[in-house]
Design a protein around this motif. Structure first.
Motif, mmCIF file in Angstrom:
data_model
loop_
_atom_site.group_PDB
_atom_site.id
_atom_site.type_symbol
_atom_site.label_atom_id
_atom_site.label_comp_id
_atom_site.label_asym_id
_atom_site.label_seq_id
_atom_site.Cartn_x
_atom_site.Cartn_y
_atom_site.Cartn_z
ATOM 1 N N LEU A 1 -7.520 7.569 7.599
ATOM 2 C CA LEU A 1 -7.886 6.823 6.385
ATOM 3 C C LEU A 1 -8.652 7.743 5.421
ATOM 4 C CD1 LEU A 1 -8.313 4.304 4.640
ATOM 5 C CD2 LEU A 1 -10.181 3.621 6.166
ATOM 6 N N TYR A 2 -9.598 8.466 5.966
ATOM 7 C CA TYR A 2 -10.400 9.406 5.164
ATOM 8 C C TYR A 2 -9.483 10.418 4.465
ATOM 9 C CZ TYR A 2 -13.749 13.263 4.449
ATOM 10 O OH TYR A 2 -14.509 14.265 3.920
ATOM 11 N N LYS A 3 -8.529 10.978 5.209
ATOM 12 C CA LYS A 3 -7.643 12.006 4.641
ATOM 13 C C LYS A 3 -6.635 11.395 3.661
ATOM 14 C CE LYS A 3 -7.493 15.907 5.625
ATOM 15 N NZ LYS A 3 -8.204 17.012 4.929
ATOM 16 N N ALA A 4 -6.179 10.175 3.950
ATOM 17 C CA ALA A 4 -5.213 9.518 3.041
ATOM 18 C C ALA A 4 -5.865 9.310 1.681
ATOM 19 C CB ALA A 4 -4.747 8.198 3.633
ATOM 20 N N ARG A 5 -7.136 8.927 1.694
ATOM 21 C CA ARG A 5 -7.856 8.769 0.416
ATOM 22 C C ARG A 5 -7.930 10.093 -0.324
ATOM 23 N NH1 ARG A 5 -13.126 5.443 2.310
ATOM 24 N NH2 ARG A 5 -12.204 3.395 2.651
ATOM 25 N N GLU A 6 -8.179 11.167 0.409
ATOM 26 C CA GLU A 6 -8.250 12.501 -0.222
ATOM 27 C C GLU A 6 -6.942 12.855 -0.921
ATOM 28 O OE1 GLU A 6 -11.254 15.450 2.235
ATOM 29 O OE2 GLU A 6 -9.112 15.707 2.487
ATOM 30 N N VAL A 7 -5.827 12.412 -0.315
ATOM 31 C CA VAL A 7 -4.510 12.696 -0.904
ATOM 32 C C VAL A 7 -4.260 11.785 -2.110
ATOM 33 C CG1 VAL A 7 -2.000 12.761 -0.367
ATOM 34 C CG2 VAL A 7 -3.645 13.482 1.350
ATOM 35 N N GLY A 8 -5.105 10.784 -2.259
ATOM 36 C CA GLY A 8 -4.974 9.877 -3.399
ATOM 37 C C GLY A 8 -4.043 8.710 -3.117
ATOM 38 N N LEU A 9 -3.931 8.316 -1.855
ATOM 39 C CA LEU A 9 -3.043 7.212 -1.491
ATOM 40 C C LEU A 9 -3.845 5.930 -1.316
ATOM 41 C CD1 LEU A 9 -0.956 9.073 1.265
ATOM 42 C CD2 LEU A 9 -0.325 8.736 -1.127
ATOM 43 N N SER A 10 -3.255 4.805 -1.701
ATOM 44 C CA SER A 10 -3.895 3.533 -1.380
ATOM 45 C C SER A 10 -3.564 3.252 0.091
ATOM 46 C CB SER A 10 -3.366 2.414 -2.277
ATOM 47 O OG SER A 10 -1.994 2.204 -2.027
ATOM 48 N N ALA A 11 -4.593 2.918 0.855
ATOM 49 C CA ALA A 11 -4.407 2.856 2.312
ATOM 50 C C ALA A 11 -5.007 1.599 2.898
ATOM 51 C CB ALA A 11 -5.066 4.080 2.952
ATOM 52 N N LEU A 12 -4.375 1.140 3.968
ATOM 53 C CA LEU A 12 -4.902 0.015 4.734
ATOM 54 C C LEU A 12 -4.799 0.381 6.205
ATOM 55 C CD1 LEU A 12 -5.771 -3.075 4.882
ATOM 56 C CD2 LEU A 12 -3.356 -3.525 5.326
ATOM 57 N N VAL A 13 -5.849 0.031 6.954
ATOM 58 C CA VAL A 13 -5.801 0.201 8.406
ATOM 59 C C VAL A 13 -5.721 -1.185 9.035
ATOM 60 C CG1 VAL A 13 -7.018 1.055 10.449
ATOM 61 C CG2 VAL A 13 -7.201 2.307 8.285
ATOM 62 N N LEU A 14 -4.806 -1.359 9.963
ATOM 63 C CA LEU A 14 -4.703 -2.616 10.712
ATOM 64 C C LEU A 14 -5.168 -2.344 12.136
ATOM 65 C CD1 LEU A 14 -1.232 -3.800 9.368
ATOM 66 C CD2 LEU A 14 -3.476 -4.748 8.776
ATOM 67 N N GLU A 15 -6.055 -3.179 12.627
ATOM 68 C CA GLU A 15 -6.686 -2.921 13.935
ATOM 69 C C GLU A 15 -6.764 -4.229 14.739
ATOM 70 O OE1 GLU A 15 -8.167 -0.318 15.947
ATOM 71 O OE2 GLU A 15 -8.303 -2.104 17.209
ATOM 72 N N PHE B 1 0.853 -1.196 0.000
ATOM 73 C CA PHE B 1 0.000 0.000 0.000
ATOM 74 C C PHE B 1 0.885 1.240 0.000
ATOM 75 C CE2 PHE B 1 -2.043 -3.547 1.982
ATOM 76 C CZ PHE B 1 -3.323 -3.537 1.440
ATOM 77 N N ASP B 2 0.286 2.389 -0.327
ATOM 78 C CA ASP B 2 1.047 3.629 -0.163
ATOM 79 C C ASP B 2 1.227 3.924 1.329
ATOM 80 O OD1 ASP B 2 1.164 4.126 -2.901
ATOM 81 O OD2 ASP B 2 -0.775 5.188 -2.900
ATOM 82 N N ILE B 3 0.148 3.660 2.059
ATOM 83 C CA ILE B 3 0.176 4.036 3.486
ATOM 84 C C ILE B 3 -0.531 2.968 4.320
ATOM 85 C CG2 ILE B 3 -1.923 5.479 3.263
ATOM 86 C CD1 ILE B 3 -0.669 7.383 5.327
ATOM 87 N N ILE B 4 0.089 2.645 5.448
ATOM 88 C CA ILE B 4 -0.592 1.760 6.418
ATOM 89 C C ILE B 4 -0.803 2.559 7.698
ATOM 90 C CG2 ILE B 4 -0.409 -0.326 7.833
ATOM 91 C CD1 ILE B 4 1.076 -1.645 5.538
ATOM 92 N N TYR C 1 3.293 -4.026 3.429
ATOM 93 C CA TYR C 1 4.376 -3.090 3.098
ATOM 94 C C TYR C 1 3.781 -1.764 2.650
ATOM 95 C CZ TYR C 1 7.173 -7.271 3.299
ATOM 96 O OH TYR C 1 7.769 -8.412 3.743
ATOM 97 N N ALA C 2 4.433 -0.689 3.058
ATOM 98 C CA ALA C 2 3.962 0.643 2.646
ATOM 99 C C ALA C 2 5.100 1.637 2.733
ATOM 100 C CB ALA C 2 2.818 1.100 3.551
#
Ligand code: NAP
Length: 544
Positions: free
Chosen positions: A25-39, A10-13, A135-136
């Motif tokens: 996550l909401y803001k990362a999408r706005e920046v145009g990054l592929s994102a994953l949240v691990l919880e 991903f671009d960002i984890i 990986y990010a």
């Protein structure tokens, strides 16, 4: 890194799906990054997912303890009480996750065990307990300040035959506490909320108190529709005004010294705030957290109130805090906490006079007495601010481990990054105002700053960003000096880490307040991210 082991790139984890991780996550999408949240948890909500104990409730008013980034969201959501209960806040978190379609990028039940920076590839590898690897390029730790529950090291705790529940890790399934002999350890904010509820259920409740705390009546009530309408008419303006307040909470802050007014006026002001309820009590005067003589006027007022409520003078004396200035530990807000000790089925056990000896199969021994118990409730707090980060094996450049780097206390620049760990951001990290504020304000400001920074880096094709060691040193010196000028350092509190054996004793949050901190963060960004090294990849060369 072996390609075969890659289970996600991903671009960002983002680590954590509490209020920080969801907004990131909401803001990362706005920046145009592929994102994953691990919880780790099985759902969103962070601290509100775990702290399901009876009586769990926020002590910041609902109209303020919510996201401000979306006008539609803040207009459509309806809070039912002045202070929202845990289930309602969790519903709100789920509503937000549905509204913004966040669930599709969150992997639940995934506890991150390690985060390793591969210097050659300039990539972060995050591994989870279940053996998955992700990986990010960018990594954001949105792991929360009060998310690592602290279990006390009491001899024999494991031998207890009854149930043990920690307030910070309360079971999801309903539990029946009716008619039980219950022991509760801990009288901080969680204990002060859970104890009145346990007392209503228990056959007998024994409260094992080591240190009493100051608490102000919350005066919780159903949401007043006129009040709600007033807020909603000018929500955006009110949120802006709140951000001009040190704690990010719109409230009436006294500008006088407590000692500059007459005793009669001071008493009237304390009475007014006591009647209004809530933690704004300590904002009555400007110097309550600066000078002990000013502070003691407020502390004595609250001790007097406790003595008025609690009918047994000996019990009242034990409940009246004398070993720390009011507000130097997080002040509590309660519903009938002190009155609970007037109940016939409640006994206060003073652990200072009768030290806790051990837990055995059937109960707990304090002093020489065994208290037979069916259930033990631990309201013993958190490994705060750094606890969730230190549970992850984090390794930065040149095999630098975060545990080693922070062995004498956490070092960050603005609480947002730590040198030696490029591309790794922290939301409400040590050295930021975090727990001294309405944390949703602190979260939104940090996340927005990180997202703006990521957009800036993306535009410039940057490979890495890292705090410089000298900027970090300067910031930590400032954080330390700011705390030295206050009474916060006079209490043995979790702000300093003293509640966790072996944890370095350092005042972790930044006391400078939301407006000052935010101004500094904005100036740093406007100055081309002063204090950070940005590496750009140009035609095979890396430049700084
Ligand atoms: P806390 O403030 O750290 O309180 C922990 C309590 O457990 C203290 O009374 C402590 O006594 C006692 N304790 C710990 N270990 C013990 C031991 N071995 N033996 C006897 N007593 C022991 O934790 P908390 O109440 O969970 O609150 C933490 C923070 O979470 C709050 O300050 C607040 O920021 C947040 N919170 C907020 C809300 C809300 O919004 N209303 C509700 C709950 C929590 P000593 O003081 O003697 O160490």
């Amino acid at each position: 890194m072996s390609a075969a082991s890659v289970t996600g790139k991903f671009d960002i984890i983002i680590v954590g799906a509490g209020f920080a991780g969801m907004y990131m996550l909401y803001k990362a999408r706005e920046v145009g990054l592929s994102a994953l949240v691990l919880e780790t948890a099985g759902g969103v909500g962070g601290t509100w997912f775990w702290n399901r104990y009876p009586g769990a409730r926020c002590d910041v008013e609902s109209m303020q303890y919510s996201y401000s980034f979306c006008e539609e969201l803040q207009q459509e959501w309806q809070w039912s009480e002045r202070y929202a209960s845990q289930p309602e806040i969790l519903n709100y978190a789920n509503h937000v996750a549905h509204k913004f379609n966040l669930f599709r990028d969150i992997r639940f039940n995934s506890r991150v065990s390690s985060a390793i920076f591969h210097e050659g590839e300039r990539v972060w590898q995050l591994s989870t307990d279940d053996g998955e690897h992700y990986y990010a390029k960018w990594c954001v730790m949105a792991t929360g300040c009060l998310s690592a529950a602290q279990r006390p090291n009491i001899p024999g705790l494991g031998t207890f035959k009854g149930e043990i529940y920690h307030t910070g890790n309360w079971p999801r399934q309903p539990i029946d506490l009716a008619g039980r002999n219950i022991g509760a350890i801990g009288t901080g904010s969680s204990g002060i909320q859970v104890i009145p509820e346990l007392a209503k259920l228990a056959k007998h409740l024994y409260v094992f108190q080591r240190t009493p705390n100051f608490s102000i009546p919350a005066r919780n009530q159903p949401m007043d529709s006129a009040y709600e309408a007033e807020w909603k008419q000018s929500y955006a303006e009110r949120r802006t005004a709140a951000r001009k307040m040190p704690a990010g909470i719109l409230s009436h802050i006294g500008t006088n010294s407590a000692l500059a007014v007459s005793p009669e006026d001071r008493l009237a002001e304390y009475e007014r705030r006591w009647a209004a309820g809530g933690t704004g009590f300590t904002a009555a005067y400007s110097d309550l957290l600066k000078y002990e003589d000013a502070n003691s006027t407020a502390a004595e007022f609250v001790r007097k109130k406790i003595r008025e409520v609690v009918t047994d003078p000996a019990v009242a004396n034990l409940l009246a805090p004398v070993n720390h200035p009011i507000g130097s530990k997080r002040i509590c807000a309660d519903t009938d906490y002190f009155a609970t000790f007037n109940r016939q089925n409640v006994t206060l056990v003073d652990l200072r006079a009768n030290p806790l000896q051990e837990v055995s199969e059937h109960g707990l021994t304090a002093g020489t007495q065994l208290y037979e118990l069916d259930t033990l409730v631990l309201a013993t707090g958190f490994d705060a601010i750094t606890g969730a980060l230190s549970k992850i094996d984090m390794v930065g450049r040149q095999a630098l481990s975060l545990k080693e780097k922070w062995q004498n206390g956490p070092n960050t620049y603005l609480g947002l990054m730590t040198s030696g760990f490029p591309n790794l951001f922290i939301v409400t990290g040590p050295g930021s105002p975090s727990v001294l504020t309405n944390v949703i304000v602190a979260i939104e400001d940090n996340v927005k700053w990180i997202a703006d920074c990521l957009a800036y880096l993306k535009t410039r094709g940057a490979e890495t960003i890292e705090a410089t060691a000298s900027a970090e040193e300067g910031w930590m010196e400032h954080v330390g000096q700011a705390a030295e000028g206050t009474l916060y350092i006079k209490a043995k509190s979790w702000y300093l880490g003293v509640n966790v054996p072996g944890k370095p004793v350092v005042f972790m949050p930044y006391v400078g307040g939301v407006p000052t901190y935010q101004k500094i963060c904005e100036e740093v960004a406007a100055d081309g991210y002063r204090g950070f090294t940005i590496e750009v990849h140009t035609e095979g060369l890396r430049t700084r």
